[in-house]
Design an enzyme around this catalytic site. Structure first.
Site, PDB file in Angstrom:
ATOM      1  N   HIS A  54     -17.758  29.249  -4.340  1.00 30.78           N
ATOM      2  CA  HIS A  54     -16.886  28.079  -4.832  1.00 30.78           C
ATOM      3  C   HIS A  54     -15.624  28.102  -4.089  1.00 30.78           C
ATOM      4  O   HIS A  54     -14.604  28.379  -4.622  1.00 30.78           O
ATOM      5  CB  HIS A  54     -16.570  28.421  -6.311  1.00 30.78           C
ATOM      6  CG  HIS A  54     -15.960  27.336  -6.901  1.00 30.78           C
ATOM      7  ND1 HIS A  54     -15.579  26.086  -6.292  1.00 30.78           N
ATOM      8  CD2 HIS A  54     -15.300  27.445  -8.223  1.00 30.78           C
ATOM      9  CE1 HIS A  54     -14.587  25.460  -7.217  1.00 30.78           C
ATOM     10  NE2 HIS A  54     -14.655  26.171  -8.213  1.00 30.78           N
ATOM     11  N   CYS A 112     -10.210  22.276  -8.301  1.00 30.63           N
ATOM     12  CA  CYS A 112     -11.482  22.301  -7.914  1.00 30.63           C
ATOM     13  C   CYS A 112     -12.277  21.068  -7.679  1.00 30.63           C
ATOM     14  O   CYS A 112     -13.327  21.264  -7.060  1.00 30.63           O
ATOM     15  CB  CYS A 112     -12.207  23.076  -9.193  1.00 30.63           C
ATOM     16  SG  CYS A 112     -11.548  24.715  -9.507  1.00 30.63           S
ATOM     17  N   CYS A 118     -16.066  20.755 -13.211  1.00 29.17           N
ATOM     18  CA  CYS A 118     -14.778  21.119 -14.105  1.00 29.17           C
ATOM     19  C   CYS A 118     -13.766  21.099 -13.004  1.00 29.17           C
ATOM     20  O   CYS A 118     -13.881  21.787 -11.908  1.00 29.17           O
ATOM     21  CB  CYS A 118     -15.166  22.234 -14.954  1.00 29.17           C
ATOM     22  SG  CYS A 118     -15.356  23.986 -14.309  1.00 29.17           S
ATOM     23  N   GLY A 132      -9.570  22.839 -12.982  1.00 19.33           N
ATOM     24  CA  GLY A 132      -8.577  23.591 -13.706  1.00 19.33           C
ATOM     25  C   GLY A 132      -7.404  22.663 -14.195  1.00 19.33           C
ATOM     26  O   GLY A 132      -7.079  21.560 -13.688  1.00 19.33           O
TER      27      GLY A 132
END
Length: 393
Positions: free
Chosen positions: A350, A92, A380, A382
């Site tokens: 996203h 991400c 954040c 993954g």
């Protein structure tokens, strides 16, 4: 060796399409090429041959974005073949990682002009099948979706690390006592701010629609109500609080930024949007990935000699409302009013590999609009990471 200042001259992105929506027919390499071409066209004084490298983030890489989507984007965008391209993957955080790596190359003198960005088509992410251990298997073979989350998980990893992303958000809600009502209210506010920003034309200067596709603004922004969100069923636990309404959707899109040193800045003939001050990356237990930005943000601010009170704007990726609220709970010195002033990923979307570049570009444009200040972009990541970037003007 002296460290050079790094400036963001411009930043563009596509409107963010929803899963199976307006951009679903567009290949990811074409999306990437579109933002690269658009970025170059907006700075006509810059000779494209002066671009030393193109860095692109991409979280999937299993389909049409295969091999090296950054180099494909260079070629498809019609840039000189002398311009190289490299693809980076921090899931991400890939788009922001691309910006950080490009900035580092410029700061160290390895480049003077660079393009950094990210792309993802979650609609076009393929299904994949592992090669059999022996030829001509008689049994059925398992197919894996590459759209999102774990796939072909290594059995050596502890089971508590490999829970679904939404279960990770539920764990954060448990840890911080975050209610379903708080998550739904956070989601509604994301949509409200995003719709208001579009209505005021605040995105007009950075969004470049894809030719031939009828999509003028982010596709997932919608009007809703507390009652409508309350009717949605929990997505990961029967008695849980994380729903499709208070989580980011699946999306398609791309973003790109033009980064330069002092010599490169003169070559563009433009005033920069912002200057890059610092960055940081940290790790955390994989199942608590949503809290990854907590320490990364603190670390990046400390490197820049700043604290939360110095922030003019803060783009925090909204993977889940529970995840975002969990991070905010651990930053008591932060004014929530500076966070995602133009809406966040729950509304905007996203597209994994593109999101970090979108956030960095959004912060740069907001600082330019304000005329001065300090901004921060964070995500954040993954498998338990956090990534943050500090900009100033």
């Amino acid at each position: 060796m002296s460290i050079r200042d790094v400036y963001i001259v411009d930043a563009v992105r596509t409107p963010i399409g929803k899963f199976g929506g307006a951009l679903a027919a567009v290949r990811p390499d074409d999306l990437a090429a579109h933002v690269v071409r658009s970025l170059v066209d907006r700075t006509p004084e810059l000779d494209p041959a002066r671009i030393d490298d193109v860095y692109f983030g991409d979280a999937n890489g299993a389909g049409e974005d295969n091999r090296d989507v950054a180099r494909m984007a260079v070629l498809l965008a019609g840039l000189p073949v002398s311009v190289p391209g490299v693809t980076v993957n921090r899931l991400c955080g890939s788009g922001l990682e691309a910006v950080i790596q490009a900035a580092r190359a410029i700061a160290l003198g390895d480049a003077s002009v660079a393009v950094a960005g990210g792309v993802e088509s979650m609609s076009r992410a393929p299904w994949v099948v592992q090669k059999p251990e022996r030829a001509f298997p008689a049994a059925h073979q398992q197919m894996f979706s590459t759209t999102l989350g774990w796939r072909m998980t290594n059995p050596k990893l502890p089971a508590e690390w490999t829970v679904p992303l939404g279960e990770g958000a539920e764990l954060i809600a448990d840890r911080h006592g975050i209610t379903r009502e708080q998550q739904d209210a956070f989601a509604l506010e994301s949509h409200r701010k995003a719709a208001e920003a579009w209505a005021k034309g605040l995105y007009d200067g950075e969004v470049v629609p894809y030719a031939g596709v009828e999509l003028a603004r982010d596709e997932c922004i919608r009007e809703s109500s507390p009652e409508a969100l309350a009717r949605l069923k929990p997505a990961f636990r029967t008695d849980g609080s994380v729903t499709a309404g208070n989580a980011s959707p699946l999306n398609d899109g791309a973003a790109a930024l033009l980064l330069v040193d002092e010599d490169g800045l003169r070559a563009t003939g433009r005033e920069p949007l912002a200057r890059i001050r610092s960055s940081a990356v940290t790790g955390i237990e994989p199942q608590l990935f949503g809290l990854g930005p907590v320490e990364a943000v603190r670390k990046a601010l400390a490197k820049a000699g700043k604290d939360f009170g110095d922030l003019t704007t803060f783009e925090l990726n909204e993977a889940f409302a529970a995840q975002s609220l969990g991070c905010l709970a651990e930053w008591p010195g932060l004014d929530p009013a500076v966070v995602n002033p133009r809406g966040g990923a729950i509304a905007i979307g996203h597209p994994l590999g593109a999101s970090g570049a979108r956030l960095a570009g959004a912060v740069a444009h907001q600082l330019a609009a304000a005329g001065s200040g300090t901004g921060l972009a964070a995500l954040c990541v993954g498998v338990g990471q956090g990534l943050a970037l500090v900009l100033e003007r």
